[in-house]
Design an enzyme around this catalytic site. Structure first.
Site, PDB file in Angstrom:
ATOM      1  N   ASN A  24       0.824  -1.194   0.000  1.00 18.25           N
ATOM      2  CA  ASN A  24       0.000   0.000   0.000  1.00 18.25           C
ATOM      3  C   ASN A  24       0.867   1.257   0.000  1.00 18.25           C
ATOM      4  O   ASN A  24       1.700   1.390  -0.912  1.00 18.25           O
ATOM      5  CB  ASN A  24      -1.079  -0.016   1.090  1.00 18.25           C
ATOM      6  CG  ASN A  24      -0.600  -0.208   2.498  1.00 18.25           C
ATOM      7  OD1 ASN A  24      -0.068  -1.257   2.841  1.00 18.25           O
ATOM      8  ND2 ASN A  24      -0.807   0.777   3.352  1.00 18.25           N
ATOM      9  N   ASP A  25       0.759   2.154   0.944  1.00 18.26           N
ATOM     10  CA  ASP A  25       1.282   3.520   0.848  1.00 18.26           C
ATOM     11  C   ASP A  25       2.738   3.600   0.386  1.00 18.26           C
ATOM     12  O   ASP A  25       3.599   2.870   0.884  1.00 18.26           O
ATOM     13  CB  ASP A  25       1.226   4.195   2.217  1.00 18.26           C
ATOM     14  CG  ASP A  25      -0.136   4.167   2.849  1.00 18.26           C
ATOM     15  OD1 ASP A  25      -1.066   3.574   2.276  1.00 18.26           O
ATOM     16  OD2 ASP A  25      -0.272   4.722   3.953  1.00 18.26           O
ATOM     17  N   PRO A  26       3.048   4.573  -0.508  1.00 15.40           N
ATOM     18  CA  PRO A  26       4.453   4.913  -0.735  1.00 15.40           C
ATOM     19  C   PRO A  26       5.025   5.554   0.519  1.00 15.40           C
ATOM     20  O   PRO A  26       4.354   6.349   1.182  1.00 15.40           O
ATOM     21  CB  PRO A  26       4.401   5.905  -1.898  1.00 15.40           C
ATOM     22  CG  PRO A  26       3.038   6.511  -1.823  1.00 15.40           C
ATOM     23  CD  PRO A  26       2.139   5.434  -1.284  1.00 15.40           C
ATOM     24  N   SER A  86       3.377   3.994   8.048  1.00 19.74           N
ATOM     25  CA  SER A  86       3.862   4.987   7.087  1.00 19.74           C
ATOM     26  C   SER A  86       4.746   6.057   7.709  1.00 19.74           C
ATOM     27  O   SER A  86       4.603   6.416   8.877  1.00 19.74           O
ATOM     28  CB  SER A  86       2.685   5.647   6.383  1.00 19.74           C
ATOM     29  OG  SER A  86       2.026   4.732   5.549  1.00 19.74           O
TER      30      SER A  86
END
Length: 458
Positions: A24-26, A86
């Site tokens: 998922n998230d960068p 993140s």
């Protein structure tokens, strides 16, 4: 190399994806020692969310990526034992430093890790993690996680994603002399829950031209909002706002200023399939194309694909300008689902007009990209008769659509100022035909160029 799923036509040829499993998230986006590094949220043990690690890839050209070993893993008994969530990366006087949310027992608190090698392969976690023991006691917040960190003079600043109960999403501002001891200052910006959600995840705050920009990923809206305004006395005052992508498939973006001075952004492209389909596929998630942000006249946001992507163009198909009525097939027998399309069209008096992609081997499947009175719409009909729809408000008239079709991803840049993304899951391409259409009147085609695209995976 991407070997395990190389026969899966739903995977992408030129959008970044993890080798397998869930992503998922960068995170930690950086240009270091001449190479771009893309870290990302990763579950190495399955295609559904789990105990999150930091995946890692490196590129010299922003196109071709080398998968590298996992950068961060949860530590048993540590403040991140339930996941390394993140965060971002900064250059602390020559030391690459990650600030991330350590997840333990339902709480997420900021943690630090540093590296001593040029390829950022090995990371040492700070023994004093977490570097903040709690969130501000005076605020009645809903969540507290995700970090954007920058330096001004000799001081470090960061915003952490949050939300104030009954009020709205919030970006909380801190400062530190050393990245280890943090002082809470105040909310950088507080939103209205009715307009931008109750919780702001993955805040990203940066200067652009003579303004500042704050982007936030909203709960429960599932959209990414941007605010353009002024930053003074530790307060950001929005003067305009918008949606970074009209789709809920685009989420949790992160940006950097690269060596060319560009504001470069990646976002996570969510799947549109259920858990059963993801388990069968063995993977989930992709990154958006690298997007370049700019400040346009009138303090509006410009959004374009990175120009490097043009290096992947191969066979070219062009259609001459013309008047469109009814349904006209203009390109036949494209044996690929990796395309770049540049469409410049004027709806004029037509009630709807646009472009259709259909496979002669699967007539029940189609993609319609339409300009209508209410705006731009995407309709992707799957063989199962499921119809996916996305829509973005536009005024009737002439518009330029820069369209990227790649596996199960459809990413559209609208007039270099907005984006709309769709995920769809068609059968394997056999003979893709491209048509133009106009209903309820005539439309004018000014440009249609189509390129078959090469893969980024060596």
């Amino acid at each position: 190399m991407q070997i395990k799923h190389h026969n899966d036509h739903h995977r992408t040829a030129y959008h970044f994806q993890a080798p397998s499993n869930w992503m998922n998230d960068p995170n930690g986006l950086v240009q270091w020692k001449g190479n771009y590094h893309l870290f990302y949220q990763y579950h190495p043990h399955g295609p559904l969310p789990g105990k999150i690690h930091w995946g890692h890839a490196m590129s010299s050209d922003l196109l071709h990526w080398t998968h590298l070993p996992i950068a961060l893993s949860p530590t048993d008994g540590g403040p991140d034992e339930d996941g390394c969530w993140s965060g971002c990366m900064v250059n602390d006087h020559g030391t690459p430093t990650i600030i991330y949310s350590g997840n333990a027992h339902g709480r997420q608190l900021p943690c630090i890790a540093t590296s001593a090698d040029d390829d950022l392969l090995t990371w040492q976690k700070y023994t004093g993690n977490p570097v903040l023991p709690d969130w501000p006691a005076e605020l009645d917040i809903v969540e507290f996680r995700d970090h954007c960190v920058w330096q001004e003079s000799e001081m470090w600043y960061q915003v952490i994603g949050s939300g104030i109960k009954g009020v709205g999403g919030t970006a909380l501002l801190y400062r530190s002399p050393d990245l280890l001891q943090w002082e809470y200052l105040q909310p950088l910006c507080v939103g209205n829950k009715a307009e931008s959600g109750t919780m702001w995840e993955c805040p990203d705050f940066f200067p652009l031209g003579d303004k500042h920009v704050l982007t936030v990923s909203s709960i429960p809206d599932g959209l990414v909002y941007y605010f353009i305004g002024t930053y003074q006395n530790f307060t950001f005052t929005p003067e305009s706002q918008g949606v970074l992508d009209g789709s809920r498939h685009f989420y949790a973006p992160q940006s950097i200023r690269d060596d060319q001075g560009r504001r470069l952004m990646f976002g996570w492209l969510r799947e549109g399939r259920d858990d059963t389909d993801l388990q069968l596929a063995g993977w989930a998630g992709a990154m958006s194309l690298p997007r370049i942000l700019s400040l346009q006249p009138g303090a509006t946001l410009g959004i374009e694909p990175a120009p490097e992507i043009a290096q992947l163009r191969r066979d070219h198909h062009a259609v001459e300008p013309r008047t469109i009525t009814g349904h006209q097939t203009v390109i036949e027998q494209l044996f690929t689902n990796a395309l770049e399309i540049m469409l410049d069209i004027d709806s004029q008096a037509a009630t709807s007009c646009g472009l259709a992609l259909q496979d002669s081997a699967y007539p029940e499947e189609s993609i319609y990209i339409s300009l209508q009175g209410s705006g731009l719409s995407i309709e992707a009909k799957n063989g199962s008769a499921k119809l996916e729809r996305e829509q973005y408000p536009l005024t009737p008239g002439r518009h330029t659509l820069h369209i990227f079709l790649d596996g199960s991803v459809l990413e559209i840049f609208i007039d270099a100022s907005a984006c709309l993304t769709e995920r769809f899951y068609h059968s394997a391409p056999r003979q893709l035909n491209l048509s133009l259409f106009a209903n309820g009147g005539e439309a004018t085609l000014h440009q249609l160029d189509v390129w078959e695209m090469a893969s980024i995976w060596r």
